[in-house]
Design a protein around this motif. Structure first.
Motif, PDB file in Angstrom:
ATOM      1  N   LEU A 236      27.319  27.572 -21.152  1.00  0.00           N
ATOM      2  CA  LEU A 236      28.646  27.994 -20.682  1.00  0.00           C
ATOM      3  C   LEU A 236      29.372  26.873 -19.955  1.00  0.00           C
ATOM      4  N   SER A 237      28.641  26.054 -19.243  1.00  0.00           N
ATOM      5  CA  SER A 237      29.264  24.930 -18.547  1.00  0.00           C
ATOM      6  C   SER A 237      30.078  24.085 -19.529  1.00  0.00           C
ATOM      7  N   GLY A 238      29.476  23.690 -20.627  1.00  0.00           N
ATOM      8  CA  GLY A 238      30.182  22.884 -21.618  1.00  0.00           C
ATOM      9  C   GLY A 238      31.188  23.684 -22.419  1.00  0.00           C
ATOM     10  N   TRP A 239      30.842  24.914 -22.781  1.00  0.00           N
ATOM     11  CA  TRP A 239      31.727  25.753 -23.595  1.00  0.00           C
ATOM     12  C   TRP A 239      33.019  26.077 -22.852  1.00  0.00           C
ATOM     13  N   PHE A 240      32.922  26.165 -21.516  1.00  0.00           N
ATOM     14  CA  PHE A 240      34.099  26.439 -20.686  1.00  0.00           C
ATOM     15  C   PHE A 240      34.897  25.174 -20.382  1.00  0.00           C
ATOM     16  N   GLY A 241      34.411  24.020 -20.807  1.00  0.00           N
ATOM     17  CA  GLY A 241      35.156  22.784 -20.580  1.00  0.00           C
ATOM     18  C   GLY A 241      34.660  21.965 -19.414  1.00  0.00           C
ATOM     19  N   GLY A 242      33.499  22.313 -18.877  1.00  0.00           N
ATOM     20  CA  GLY A 242      32.897  21.537 -17.799  1.00  0.00           C
ATOM     21  C   GLY A 242      31.863  20.571 -18.353  1.00  0.00           C
ATOM     22  N   PRO A 243      30.930  20.161 -17.512  1.00  0.00           N
ATOM     23  CA  PRO A 243      29.886  19.237 -17.975  1.00  0.00           C
ATOM     24  C   PRO A 243      29.112  19.829 -19.155  1.00  0.00           C
ATOM     25  N   ASP A 244      28.856  19.012 -20.147  1.00  0.00           N
ATOM     26  CA  ASP A 244      28.214  19.459 -21.383  1.00  0.00           C
ATOM     27  C   ASP A 244      26.690  19.409 -21.233  1.00  0.00           C
ATOM     28  N   LEU A 245      26.180  20.173 -20.297  1.00  0.00           N
ATOM     29  CA  LEU A 245      24.779  20.112 -19.902  1.00  0.00           C
ATOM     30  C   LEU A 245      23.817  20.486 -21.029  1.00  0.00           C
ATOM     31  N   PHE A 246      24.157  21.502 -21.809  1.00  0.00           N
ATOM     32  CA  PHE A 246      23.270  21.931 -22.889  1.00  0.00           C
ATOM     33  C   PHE A 246      23.115  20.819 -23.922  1.00  0.00           C
ATOM     34  N   VAL A 247      24.226  20.253 -24.337  1.00  0.00           N
ATOM     35  CA  VAL A 247      24.193  19.185 -25.343  1.00  0.00           C
ATOM     36  C   VAL A 247      23.411  17.989 -24.816  1.00  0.00           C
ATOM     37  N   GLU A 248      23.608  17.647 -23.552  1.00  0.00           N
ATOM     38  CA  GLU A 248      22.894  16.522 -22.968  1.00  0.00           C
ATOM     39  C   GLU A 248      21.379  16.729 -22.997  1.00  0.00           C
ATOM     40  N   LYS A 249      20.933  17.968 -22.790  1.00  0.00           N
ATOM     41  CA  LYS A 249      19.500  18.243 -22.720  1.00  0.00           C
ATOM     42  C   LYS A 249      18.872  18.613 -24.063  1.00  0.00           C
ATOM     43  N   PHE A 250      19.615  19.384 -24.881  1.00  0.00           N
ATOM     44  CA  PHE A 250      19.030  19.941 -26.101  1.00  0.00           C
ATOM     45  C   PHE A 250      19.715  19.503 -27.391  1.00  0.00           C
ATOM     46  N   GLY A 251      20.832  18.807 -27.302  1.00  0.00           N
ATOM     47  CA  GLY A 251      21.589  18.457 -28.494  1.00  0.00           C
ATOM     48  C   GLY A 251      22.577  19.555 -28.850  1.00  0.00           C
ATOM     49  N   HIS A 252      23.130  19.469 -30.031  1.00  0.00           N
ATOM     50  CA  HIS A 252      24.131  20.446 -30.478  1.00  0.00           C
ATOM     51  C   HIS A 252      23.579  21.861 -30.329  1.00  0.00           C
ATOM     52  N   PRO A 253      24.386  22.805 -29.849  1.00  0.00           N
ATOM     53  CA  PRO A 253      23.881  24.168 -29.632  1.00  0.00           C
ATOM     54  C   PRO A 253      23.354  24.871 -30.887  1.00  0.00           C
ATOM     55  N   ARG A 254      23.951  24.621 -32.056  1.00  0.00           N
ATOM     56  CA  ARG A 254      23.507  25.282 -33.281  1.00  0.00           C
ATOM     57  C   ARG A 254      23.209  26.753 -33.012  1.00  0.00           C
ATOM     58  N   LEU A 255      24.171  27.447 -32.445  1.00  0.00           N
ATOM     59  CA  LEU A 255      23.954  28.817 -31.992  1.00  0.00           C
ATOM     60  C   LEU A 255      23.396  29.739 -33.059  1.00  0.00           C
ATOM     61  N   ARG A 256      23.988  29.703 -34.216  1.00  0.00           N
ATOM     62  CA  ARG A 256      23.520  30.621 -35.260  1.00  0.00           C
ATOM     63  C   ARG A 256      22.070  30.314 -35.640  1.00  0.00           C
ATOM     64  N   ALA A 257      21.758  29.064 -35.823  1.00  0.00           N
ATOM     65  CA  ALA A 257      20.388  28.683 -36.185  1.00  0.00           C
ATOM     66  C   ALA A 257      19.404  29.071 -35.084  1.00  0.00           C
ATOM     67  N   ARG A 258      19.786  28.892 -33.835  1.00  0.00           N
ATOM     68  CA  ARG A 258      18.893  29.226 -32.721  1.00  0.00           C
ATOM     69  C   ARG A 258      18.668  30.736 -32.612  1.00  0.00           C
ATOM     70  N   HIS A 259      19.608  31.526 -33.121  1.00  0.00           N
ATOM     71  CA  HIS A 259      19.488  32.989 -33.018  1.00  0.00           C
ATOM     72  C   HIS A 259      18.923  33.636 -34.281  1.00  0.00           C
ATOM     73  N   LEU A 260      18.724  32.872 -35.346  1.00  0.00           N
ATOM     74  CA  LEU A 260      18.214  33.450 -36.597  1.00  0.00           C
ATOM     75  C   LEU A 260      16.853  34.137 -36.471  1.00  0.00           C
ATOM     76  N   PRO A 261      15.967  33.694 -35.590  1.00  0.00           N
ATOM     77  CA  PRO A 261      14.682  34.400 -35.482  1.00  0.00           C
ATOM     78  C   PRO A 261      14.808  35.840 -34.949  1.00  0.00           C
ATOM     79  N   PHE A 262      15.961  36.198 -34.428  1.00  0.00           N
ATOM     80  CA  PHE A 262      16.165  37.508 -33.823  1.00  0.00           C
ATOM     81  C   PHE A 262      17.042  38.361 -34.734  1.00  0.00           C
ATOM     82  N   ALA A 263      16.655  39.607 -34.925  1.00  0.00           N
ATOM     83  CA  ALA A 263      17.441  40.535 -35.747  1.00  0.00           C
ATOM     84  C   ALA A 263      18.643  40.996 -34.930  1.00  0.00           C
ATOM     85  N   ILE A 264      19.813  40.489 -35.280  1.00  0.00           N
ATOM     86  CA  ILE A 264      21.033  40.786 -34.534  1.00  0.00           C
ATOM     87  C   ILE A 264      22.008  41.500 -35.457  1.00  0.00           C
TER      88      ILE A 264
END
Length: 133
Positions: A60-88
């Motif tokens: 949320l920090s980066g998505w809201f326009g603040g420091p891009d903390l997630f990208v710095e630590k984990f790389g591109h969010p790839r949200l859909r790929a990260r959520h594929l293991p879960f039945a949504i």
């Protein structure tokens, strides 16, 4: 009308920066953990929600326009790929969105900004759907 020297606030600045984004992530997971309405999405998470909370805060920090903390630590969010293991499906999407709406209300996100964020949250959550209803 804004003068050339004035700039619009980012959502990160408008919500109150790091402190409020942190409170939002905390409240989101507190609600998920305690409100029976959110049991479906709670079941998709590990027993300890701290890692999930930290990742949401960083995202949320980066998505809201603040420091891009997630990208710095984990790389591109790839949200859909990260959520594929879960039945949504629609139910899980709706639980997630409802939980975030309550969290935004509880931490005092201003109504106009909350409505704008809700539209973006809904669209993102809807994109995570990966099972038929």
């Amino acid at each position: 009308m804004k003068t050339p020297m004035e700039k619009a606030l980012t959502p990160y600045e408008a919500v109150g920066g790091e402190v409020v984004v942190g409170r939002l992530a905390d409240r989101f997971y507190e609600l998920m953990d305690t409100v029976p309405q959110f049991a479906g999405i709670r079941a998709m998470h590990p027993a300890s929600l701290q890692g999930s909370r930290d990742k949401l805060f960083m995202f949320l920090s980066g998505w809201f326009g603040g420091p891009d903390l997630f990208v710095e630590k984990f790389g591109h969010p790839r949200l859909r790929a990260r959520h594929l293991p879960f039945a949504i499906g629609t139910a899980e999407r709706d639980q997630w969105v409802a939980c975030m709406v309550l969290a935004m209300e509880d931490v005092g996100v201003e109504e106009g900004l909350r409505k704008k964020l809700l539209e973006n949250f809904f669209n993102t959550a809807d994109f995570m759907r990966n099972k038929p209803d």
